[in-house]
Design an enzyme around this catalytic site. Structure first.
Site, short mmCIF file in Angstrom:
data_model
loop_
_atom_site.label_atom_id
_atom_site.label_comp_id
_atom_site.label_asym_id
_atom_site.label_seq_id
_atom_site.Cartn_x
_atom_site.Cartn_y
_atom_site.Cartn_z
N PHE A 386 0.84 -1.08 0.06
CA PHE A 386 -0.02 -0.02 -0.02
C PHE A 386 0.72 1.42 -0.01
O PHE A 386 0.46 2.31 0.64
CB PHE A 386 -1.00 0.11 1.36
CG PHE A 386 -1.42 -1.39 1.54
CD1 PHE A 386 -2.56 -1.76 0.73
CD2 PHE A 386 -1.16 -2.16 2.50
CE1 PHE A 386 -2.79 -3.14 0.91
CE2 PHE A 386 -1.52 -3.30 2.84
CZ PHE A 386 -2.49 -4.04 2.03
N CYS A 387 2.11 1.16 -0.68
CA CYS A 387 2.69 2.44 -0.62
C CYS A 387 3.23 2.79 0.68
O CYS A 387 3.44 4.16 0.90
CB CYS A 387 2.23 3.35 -1.69
SG CYS A 387 1.89 3.13 -3.22
N ASN A 388 3.40 1.99 1.45
CA ASN A 388 3.79 2.13 3.10
C ASN A 388 4.63 1.19 3.68
O ASN A 388 4.47 0.31 4.30
CB ASN A 388 2.51 2.35 3.87
CG ASN A 388 2.88 2.86 5.15
OD1 ASN A 388 3.94 2.80 5.64
ND2 ASN A 388 1.79 3.59 5.67
#
Length: 841
Positions: A386-388
């Site tokens: 999740f781009c994290n």
């Protein structure tokens, strides 16, 4: 739809209000002074006012800078913040960010590094301990500017970090690191404001980044940076194009900026380009007011968004409660939830649930596999990290070394490699939005129970008399919206009834068949799947040859067929695209399997037939006339030169599918052929050319493997299943008769006549195998059965490549030809490292 943290959905009324506005008004370029230009300028200013009103502040305190998204807003801060670099006489600046931050925040360190400014990652628990970093009174007069960024809500877990940090850090009560200077705060509010109120009259961050599609679903490509007016004069914006200059000289280095920080930072021509987005933002704000009631700023009533916050949290709390209690018969949990809270307080937890599905032994089932199963139930959620990366590492226990090893193993952000050495590379995330309903939560929970705990998806505990859902009035602070946008109570399951419910479901089985059956299947597979050498002397022969002239349409069966440099001649040389030029497959249009193309090599014609349609024909010769429209298409991320097959075929397919589409053909111009694949071994120095296939020139399946799967599927369906119908579901080019099931998975190469083929890897199956190729009907049981039979994987069949032909005369593949395999040394084939699904179209 359970991916509201990615982008929420938009209502039809919002689109109507937006298009009505465009039809009824003329919006001109704001560089002019005419009436239409003035309307554009006034609209922009009004939208600014409405946004500030939504966040309970005014132009006295904040300036809005419109950007192309939240990422652009963050980039603007990094570029314009008044950094003091290393090496100057005064103390240098620091950029600190919470490790539980989106990539767009972490990426700011690339800009700060170019300015010789040090970046410091801060773990969440370190912030709570940062009071120890407080400076002595004599060191608190330093004015060096530092920036601390953190998310108001984690887009990974939904954790809400205290908004009180803003004032505590600015006042010096909390110090991210022990260094003299003045701290400013950047609040990444993109995830938070989609479902929670943000009162900037109370929590006055220096910078706030937002994205409108996360709040309203529409418009996309529009975000904003809210800048506190106290810091606005300190920002350094160097570029002044597009109307941001009040005056400048072309022949000398003279430039005078516009007075407003918003005008200095945003290109006026860009604002005109944003016009449609700003209009839809205005419509969205008006729509939100109608949905939730107006906010009374003077009395600080956070009306509408507070209701949405309570509604979405109630759904998340209910889902979390049921999901966290689900267990297998042996007591093992069905999921592992990654959370910092117990979902008891909407002030510290947002409507996001992050988890991985486990098997009975506690092993993680890869998120890609869970996503494929969810697609059969028409459930949309997000998977991966999740781009994290920071939060993903923290919750999944992935070390820095693990990230680097995963990269070496071929895993990159956004692909479908979900397990490396048995350990997860990411997880599954569901998230609720303002239009989510209790039925959405139930549908998701039924999916988990049906695929993990019940024999079939019809035995849903939520609907059984034993569970008997209790409908209680929800407290005033936990309202819920129904489909009519009105408040309604949420049904809850009492703890005792939930335990009774789980007692029933625990005995009903698993995603695989009941454990004893699953073990017997896996044992049968393991005995035959990896033999150390060929058993017996029975020859292996080709029993069927199929080509698919039009990608995702019906198979054309032949007894012999010429082989070209791209595989079987004319195999997947055509494909259907929508009005945007995007390939249409059976995933979107199952009825494509009812389109029957056939090829007459002597007449050099392809005939196309479908029930209820007049047949049409297309010449196999490429149309090189002036009327042929040439353009590039994409297949599995590769660019392919194609040309349009004309209006007659476009009308035929548009009529059949009931929506605009066109038929295109791959160009035969070798110079323009860009769809290639580099292989190892057999053709190590050669880029092998592909047609419009996704992954390889050929797909091979084994009848013995089909027979074993047929027995399992038939047992679960409790109805007879024809072997030929099952073969067609797997859309292979070559069907062979090997004596042992799944022995093809240990082959490195095969020879058929004069042709030699390299085994590229296994085919990871998607939902297309659930489509009956005779009727177009779906049955999700097939993918579940395959997953059960193969021990949670969905591999079936192998991909082949053959060396480019050097002869001008094509070789021939024939039914009855003998297949001679060469065993590989490593008995485990790795799937191709592509982010695309590998199923043949």
């Amino acid at each position: 739809y359970l991916d509201h943290a990615g982008s929420t959905l938009f209502p039809e009324s919002l689109l109507k209000a937006f298009t009505d506005d465009l039809r009824n008004n003329i919006y001109g370029n704001p560089h002019s002074q005419n009436i239409s230009s003035k309307l554009t300028y006034d609209t922009i200013e009004h939208v600014r006012y409405r946004i500030l009103q939504h966040f309970h502040t005014s132009a006295d305190d904040y300036t809005i800078i419109f950007t192309s998204g939240c990422t652009a807003a963050l980039k603007l801060v990094a570029e314009a913040f008044p950094w003091i670099p290393e090496g100057t006489k005064q103390p240098s600046s620091r950029f600190c960010y919470l490790t539980d931050s989106h990539t767009s925040v972490v990426g700011m360190r690339g800009i700060t590094a170019s300015m010789n400014v040090v970046s410091v990652p801060i773990k969440p628990k370190e912030v709570f301990l940062s009071e120890k970093n407080r400076l002595p009174a004599e060191e608190q007069n330093c004015t060096t500017p530092h920036l601390f960024s953190y998310p108001a809500q984690s887009n990974f877990s939904g954790t809400k970090y205290p908004l009180s940090w803003i004032q505590d850090i600015k006042s010096g009560k909390l110090c991210p690191i022990k260094i003299p200077g003045k701290w400013f705060v950047l609040l990444d509010a993109a995830s938070y404001v989609s479902s929670s109120p943000l009162d900037l009259g109370v929590h006055q961050a220096d910078f706030i980044s937002i994205s409108f599609y996360k709040i309203f679903g529409f418009p996309t490509g529009l975000g904003a940076l809210l800048v506190n007016n106290r810091i606005a004069p300190l920002l350094k914006k160097t570029y002044f194009g597009g109307g941001t200059a009040a005056a400048y000289l072309a022949g000398e280095d003279f430039y005078y900026p516009r007075k407003s920080i918003a005008e200095r930072c945003v290109l006026r021509v860009l604002l005109w380009g944003f016009g449609s987005g700003l209009l839809s933002a205005e419509a969205a704000l008006a729509w939100l007011s109608c949905l939730t009631g107006p906010c009374v700023i003077s009395e600080m009533e956070i009306g509408g968004m507070e209701k949405i916050k309570q509604h979405t949290f109630a759904l998340a709390h209910y889902t979390y409660t049921v999901l966290s209690t689900l267990k297998y018969a042996n007591g093992a949990p069905v999921v592992c939830i990654y959370s910092d809270t117990d979902f008891s307080n909407p002030d510290v937890q947002g409507p996001i649930i992050n988890f991985n599905v486990l098997d009975e032994n506690g092993e993680v089932i890869g998120f890609s596999q869970v996503d494929k199963m969810a697609s059969l139930y028409n459930i949309h959620f997000r998977t991966g990290c999740f781009c994290n990366t920071g939060a993903c590492q923290m919750h999944l226990g992935i070390s820095n070394e693990d990230i680097q090893r995963n990269l070496q193993a071929g895993h990159v952000c956004g692909d479908d490699i979900d397990l490396v050495d048995g350990r997860p590379t990411g997880s599954v995330r569901i998230s609720f939005g303002y239009m989510s309903s209790f039925e959405d939560a139930q549908t998701f929970l039924k999916f988990i129970i049906a695929t993990r705990l019940s024999k079939s998806d019809t035995e849903i505990p939520f609907q059984s008399p034993v569970t008997k859902l209790m409908t209680e009035s929800v407290p005033d602070d936990h309202p819920s919206f129904d489909s009519g946008d009105k408040l309604s109570p949420i049904p809850h399951i009492m703890d005792r009834e939930l335990r009774n419910n789980l007692a029933v479901t625990k005995t009903t089985g698993s995603w695989q068949p009941p454990e004893a059956e699953a073990e017997s299947i896996r044992a049968a597979v393991s005995e035959t799947a990896v033999p150390t050498r060929r058993k017996g002397g029975k020859p292996i022969t080709v029993t069927n040859i199929y080509l698919y002239p039009i990608k995702s349409c019906s198979a054309f069966e032949v007894t012999e067929w010429p082989v070209g440099n791209q595989g079987l001649l004319y195999d997947r040389n055509w494909m259907i695209v929508n009005q945007n030029g995007v390939c249409v497959t059976q995933k979107q249009e199952p009825s494509l399997c009812l389109v029957n193309p056939s090829i007459d090599l002597k007449k050099k014609v392809m005939f196309i037939q479908a029930e209820g349609m007049d047949p049409i024909s297309i010449s196999l010769e490429e149309d090189t006339g002036k009327e042929a429209v040439m353009y590039e298409s994409k297949v599995c991320s590769h660019r392919v030169k194609t040309y349009d097959c004309g209006e007659r075929t476009a009308d035929w397919f548009s009529l059949f599918l009931g929506r605009p589409c066109r038929l295109i053909k791959q160009s035969s111009d070798i110079k323009d052929r860009l769809h290639q694949k580099t292989t190892k071994g057999l053709a190590s120095a050669t880029n092998i050319s592909l047609s419009l296939v996704n992954e390889a020139q050929y797909l091979l399946i084994n009848r013995a493997s089909i027979m074993q799967l047929k027995e399992h599927v038939s047992a679960r369906l409790e109805e007879p299943l024809e072997i030929e119908e099952l073969i067609r579901r797997f859309r292979a080019n070559l069907v062979i008769s090997a004596p042992e099931s799944f022995e093809e998975e240990e082959w490195a190469e095969i020879s058929i006549g004069a042709l030699r083929f390299q085994v590229v890897g296994p085919c990871s199956r998607c939902q297309i195998i659930c489509i009956d190729q005779q009727s177009g009907e779906r049955n999700k049981e097939f993918l579940q059965s395959l997953s059960a039979a193969r021990g949670k994987k969905t591999n079936f069949g192998i991909y082949l490549m053959n060396q480019p032909l050097h002869s001008s005369f094509p070789d021939i593949l024939s039914v009855g030809s003998q297949v001679l395999p060469v065993l590989k040394e490593n008995t485990e084939i790795q799937p191709p490292t592509s982010s695309e699904e590998k199923c043949s179209g």
